[in-house]
Design a protein around this motif. Sequence first.
Motif, PDB file in Angstrom:
ATOM      1  N   MET A  58      13.888  -3.455 -10.826  1.00  0.00           N
ATOM      2  CA  MET A  58      13.743  -2.959  -9.481  1.00  0.00           C
ATOM      3  C   MET A  58      12.458  -2.024  -9.210  1.00  0.00           C
ATOM      4  SD  MET A  58      16.606  -0.817  -7.504  1.00  0.00           S
ATOM      5  CE  MET A  58      16.449   0.612  -8.509  1.00  0.00           C
ATOM      6  N   ILE A  59      12.384  -1.152 -10.239  1.00  0.00           N
ATOM      7  CA  ILE A  59      11.055  -0.489 -10.245  1.00  0.00           C
ATOM      8  C   ILE A  59       9.965  -1.162 -10.319  1.00  0.00           C
ATOM      9  CG2 ILE A  59       9.865   1.555 -11.557  1.00  0.00           C
ATOM     10  CD1 ILE A  59      12.539   2.694 -12.528  1.00  0.00           C
ATOM     11  N   SER A  60       9.736  -2.146 -11.435  1.00  0.00           N
ATOM     12  CA  SER A  60       8.630  -3.023 -11.603  1.00  0.00           C
ATOM     13  C   SER A  60       8.193  -4.025 -10.256  1.00  0.00           C
ATOM     14  CB  SER A  60       8.591  -3.649 -12.746  1.00  0.00           C
ATOM     15  OG  SER A  60       9.639  -4.661 -12.675  1.00  0.00           O
ATOM     16  N   GLY A  61       9.454  -4.499  -9.612  1.00  0.00           N
ATOM     17  CA  GLY A  61       9.273  -5.485  -8.575  1.00  0.00           C
ATOM     18  C   GLY A  61       8.995  -4.738  -7.462  1.00  0.00           C
ATOM     19  N   LEU A  62       9.390  -3.375  -7.168  1.00  0.00           N
ATOM     20  CA  LEU A  62       9.155  -2.883  -5.801  1.00  0.00           C
ATOM     21  C   LEU A  62       7.656  -2.150  -5.725  1.00  0.00           C
ATOM     22  CD1 LEU A  62      12.622  -1.475  -4.927  1.00  0.00           C
ATOM     23  CD2 LEU A  62      11.384  -3.615  -4.005  1.00  0.00           C
ATOM     24  N   THR A  63       7.127  -1.783  -7.315  1.00  0.00           N
ATOM     25  CA  THR A  63       6.023  -0.933  -7.191  1.00  0.00           C
ATOM     26  C   THR A  63       4.986  -2.036  -7.453  1.00  0.00           C
ATOM     27  OG1 THR A  63       7.216   0.719  -8.252  1.00  0.00           O
ATOM     28  CG2 THR A  63       4.888   0.864  -8.525  1.00  0.00           C
ATOM     29  N   PRO A  64       3.751  -1.756  -6.367  1.00  0.00           N
ATOM     30  CA  PRO A  64       2.687  -2.876  -6.656  1.00  0.00           C
ATOM     31  C   PRO A  64       1.737  -2.505  -7.741  1.00  0.00           C
ATOM     32  CG  PRO A  64       2.846  -2.124  -4.284  1.00  0.00           C
ATOM     33  CD  PRO A  64       3.848  -1.231  -5.044  1.00  0.00           C
TER      34      PRO A  64
END
Length: 403
Positions: free
Chosen positions: A16-22
């Motif tokens: 979730m962190i990596s997917g939502l953070t460009p």
Amino acid sequence: MFHVLAGSIGGVVCGMISGLTPGIHANMIAALMLGFSPAILSFLGPEGLAAILIATLITHSFLEIVPATFLGVPDDGTSLSILPAHSLTMDGKGEEAVRISALGSLWGVILTIPLALSALWFIPLMQPSIDVLTGSILVLIMGMIIVRSEASGWLFALCIVSGILGLFSFRFEYLLWNTLGAGSILMPLLTGLFGLPFLLTASEGTIPRQHFSGTIISGSSVIKSAIPGTFAGLVVGWLPGLSTASANTLVSGFIPYDNKRRNYLAATGASTLANSIIGIAVFIAIGRMRNGVMAVFSGFETPPVFLLLFVAGFSALLAYGLTIFCAGKAELLSGLNSSSLNTFVAICLVIVCGVLTGPFGLVILILATAVGMIPEILDISRIPCMGVVTIPVILYSFGIMGL
């Protein structure tokens, strides 16, 4: 079983962190996990560590569509998807775009898991032939896309120019900083070809009010679109040297992204997840690593494939729910100044590329942006820009050059 569930939930949080953070990719999380692997192995064991890695990859693949839709920020799996997704956002239907992509992704998981099990048997038998045919298949795909266009001459030229840029970039990739293991030449390439041109030429004004009143595309149409998307993801996940971006190029040969936006989003959602899951089967069957997550697997005992696919299915259900939840917050973006937001996102993309890839990455970003502006100026398809990846792979498969 506790170790597996704990690892799966931890992986969903990381994804979730990596997917939502460009700018943050699942491979970066995998690199960090490798550094902490002794502690994780002592606490959760190899099954728990495997669950974290698989859940991170699956969750990231679901959620990466969110920044692509609302911010126009490309990742390897969303480089072409940002075009229909962000355009739907400007129509006030960003939530619908994310929901369709998430539904396509879920169907990609459903369709791919049984195929991944059967692939364990036929991949070792067919791999030698597939290695030989990779270049020919890519030539056929790109040729079909270019010939079917009304501006085939310009598209061919754009493909060649993009390919030359790709050859140059991969040749000197060693000049990147590779900060925290996250530096990848694809970051400045895809950002310049697909992200910055869109942000620089976007219309001014405010983001329209986001509202959701149901998806226009039917459930059966989503499934019909997910089937070719799954096929593309399986092909690209199996063939050597390709990526999810190549799968989306293949999808565009079946479903145009400009006049079938919703179908294309469902198809690319399915292709992204199919690519991720078939990578597990390829690694188990012949030991080839298709992404950084699988590379980490090579350093410790690999759990049974049934366990890995169970984690993939379980984390996909959680990731689907998270994606729908994030889509429901789209209305908060209503009324924001799109010009200021686009400028802010563009600046952030340049900073992230600079931090993660260094001065050479910024040079590649400038060159890629210049090439990426060509479709905007000539009003032609952007798909041939994927020649930046496909042409080097074609030459590599024909033995003309190495990657």
